[in-house]
Design a protein around this motif. Structure first.
Motif, mmCIF file in Angstrom:
data_model
loop_
_atom_site.group_PDB
_atom_site.id
_atom_site.type_symbol
_atom_site.label_atom_id
_atom_site.label_comp_id
_atom_site.label_asym_id
_atom_site.label_seq_id
_atom_site.Cartn_x
_atom_site.Cartn_y
_atom_site.Cartn_z
ATOM 1 N N ARG A 59 12.063 44.322 38.515
ATOM 2 C CA ARG A 59 11.179 44.940 37.615
ATOM 3 C C ARG A 59 9.830 44.069 37.524
ATOM 4 N N GLN A 60 9.179 42.115 37.491
ATOM 5 C CA GLN A 60 8.299 42.215 37.348
ATOM 6 C C GLN A 60 8.308 41.409 38.286
ATOM 7 N N VAL A 61 7.172 40.952 39.580
ATOM 8 C CA VAL A 61 6.812 40.655 40.245
ATOM 9 C C VAL A 61 7.221 38.146 39.077
ATOM 10 N N PHE A 62 5.819 38.289 38.377
ATOM 11 C CA PHE A 62 6.046 37.163 37.950
ATOM 12 C C PHE A 62 5.803 37.155 35.900
ATOM 13 N N PRO A 63 7.022 37.447 35.224
ATOM 14 C CA PRO A 63 6.998 37.565 33.985
ATOM 15 C C PRO A 63 6.641 35.956 33.766
ATOM 16 N N VAL A 64 6.109 35.847 32.628
ATOM 17 C CA VAL A 64 5.104 33.709 31.562
ATOM 18 C C VAL A 64 5.498 33.875 30.977
ATOM 19 N N GLU A 65 6.011 32.923 30.250
ATOM 20 C CA GLU A 65 6.742 32.491 29.744
ATOM 21 C C GLU A 65 5.395 33.031 28.677
ATOM 22 N N ALA A 66 6.316 31.939 26.982
ATOM 23 C CA ALA A 66 5.735 32.534 25.786
ATOM 24 C C ALA A 66 4.382 31.680 26.017
ATOM 25 N N VAL A 67 4.871 30.265 26.099
ATOM 26 C CA VAL A 67 4.244 29.147 25.792
ATOM 27 C C VAL A 67 3.146 29.165 27.226
ATOM 28 N N ILE A 68 2.914 29.931 28.257
ATOM 29 C CA ILE A 68 1.811 30.488 29.107
ATOM 30 C C ILE A 68 0.798 31.293 28.391
ATOM 31 N N GLN A 69 1.727 32.350 27.943
ATOM 32 C CA GLN A 69 0.439 33.105 27.480
ATOM 33 C C GLN A 69 0.010 32.527 26.196
ATOM 34 N N ASN A 70 -0.329 31.889 26.032
ATOM 35 C CA ASN A 70 -1.126 31.158 24.444
ATOM 36 C C ASN A 70 -1.809 30.592 26.101
ATOM 37 N N VAL A 71 -1.717 29.607 27.167
ATOM 38 C CA VAL A 71 -2.606 28.767 27.963
ATOM 39 C C VAL A 71 -3.558 30.299 28.165
ATOM 40 N N ILE A 72 -2.958 31.076 28.449
ATOM 41 C CA ILE A 72 -3.512 32.124 29.301
ATOM 42 C C ILE A 72 -4.857 32.792 28.073
ATOM 43 N N ALA A 73 -4.429 32.918 26.850
ATOM 44 C CA ALA A 73 -5.063 33.471 26.468
ATOM 45 C C ALA A 73 -6.728 32.745 25.538
ATOM 46 N N THR A 74 -6.059 31.780 25.839
ATOM 47 C CA THR A 74 -7.231 30.658 25.518
ATOM 48 C C THR A 74 -8.080 30.307 26.858
ATOM 49 N N ARG A 75 -7.429 30.213 27.398
ATOM 50 C CA ARG A 75 -8.241 29.213 28.773
ATOM 51 C C ARG A 75 -9.234 30.547 29.352
ATOM 52 N N TYR A 76 -8.246 31.528 29.882
ATOM 53 C CA TYR A 76 -8.747 32.765 30.953
ATOM 54 C C TYR A 76 -9.599 33.626 30.116
ATOM 55 N N PRO A 77 -10.892 33.947 30.359
ATOM 56 C CA PRO A 77 -11.583 35.054 30.226
ATOM 57 C C PRO A 77 -10.937 36.474 30.457
ATOM 58 N N ASN A 78 -11.495 36.856 29.031
ATOM 59 C CA ASN A 78 -10.204 38.310 28.545
ATOM 60 C C ASN A 78 -8.709 38.639 28.524
ATOM 61 N N GLY A 79 -8.449 36.815 28.448
ATOM 62 C CA GLY A 79 -6.946 36.728 28.817
ATOM 63 C C GLY A 79 -6.418 37.596 29.944
ATOM 64 N N MET A 80 -6.601 37.359 31.210
ATOM 65 C CA MET A 80 -6.525 37.919 32.643
ATOM 66 C C MET A 80 -5.778 36.661 33.172
ATOM 67 N N LEU A 81 -5.186 36.266 33.690
ATOM 68 C CA LEU A 81 -4.456 34.993 34.198
ATOM 69 C C LEU A 81 -5.344 35.222 36.029
ATOM 70 N N VAL A 82 -6.000 34.708 36.137
ATOM 71 C CA VAL A 82 -6.494 34.209 37.908
ATOM 72 C C VAL A 82 -6.191 33.762 39.102
ATOM 73 N N PHE A 83 -5.969 34.853 39.671
ATOM 74 C CA PHE A 83 -5.104 34.763 40.869
ATOM 75 C C PHE A 83 -5.951 33.980 42.072
ATOM 76 N N PRO A 84 -7.218 33.122 42.504
ATOM 77 C CA PRO A 84 -8.485 33.309 43.213
ATOM 78 C C PRO A 84 -8.423 33.414 44.020
#
Length: 182
Positions: A59-84
């Protein structure tokens, strides 16, 4: 029989930069009971290739834990997780797949996407609109699936003009279902 590759989540309460940091490719074939691959509690900055074939319950390849959702929202631009370093994305015969990642993905180096039989998937990763080489991301997919994708806009790197869709040669326009003999 496996339902996931890793289920435990994080071992410590902070963002883990070491575990899975050097993982460059994930290849999974014929794992019919797999529901997700790896919960995102780690840095996957070296991941270049994601290749998954015939995992019917995924159903999903990478589910995201709730704590990490908050990190993504604060650290990354536009709330997107970067896969460089993500360059290749190959997904085939994943009938239950709804999302690659629970968070929105940004893959500035994305080059090739091949999708078949992933009818529930509605989003591709965003990419860099100002690529140095000027090339668009090559997407090999069925036209009906491409027409149903959801887009966020050019300003966040998630727009159809940044991708070069290529549809199979056997794809033809729908024919009329009426007779022409009257």
């Amino acid at each position: 029989m496996a339902r996931s590759i890793w289920t435990r989540g994080r071992i410590v309460d902070s963002w883990d930069d070491q575990s899975f940091a050097k993982l460059r490719a994930i290849h999974l074939h014929l794992c019919p009971r797999l529901q997700f691959v790896l919960p995102l509690a780690w840095n996957l900055s070296s991941l270049e290739t994601l290749h998954i074939v015939r995992c019917g319950d995924l159903r999903q390849v990478f589910p995201v834990e709730a704590v990490i959702q908050n990190v993504i929202a604060t650290r990354y631009p536009n709330g997107m997780l970067v896969f460089p370093r993500q360059k290749n994305l190959y997904l085939h015969d994943l009938s239950c797949l709804q999302q690659i990642c629970e968070a929105k993905m940004f893959a500035p180096q994305l080059e090739n996407v091949r999708l078949r039989g992933c009818w529930g998937l509605r989003r591709l990763p965003a990419t860099d609109p100002d690529r140095r080489d000027g090339r668009r991301v090559a997407v090999d997919c069925v036209k009906d699936w491409w027409d149903n994708l959801q887009w966020d806009g050019l300003d966040v790197g998630h727009h159809p003009s940044l991708f070069a869709p290529r549809h199979p040669a056997y794809y033809k326009k729908r024919l009329l279902r009426t007779t022409v003999l009257r």
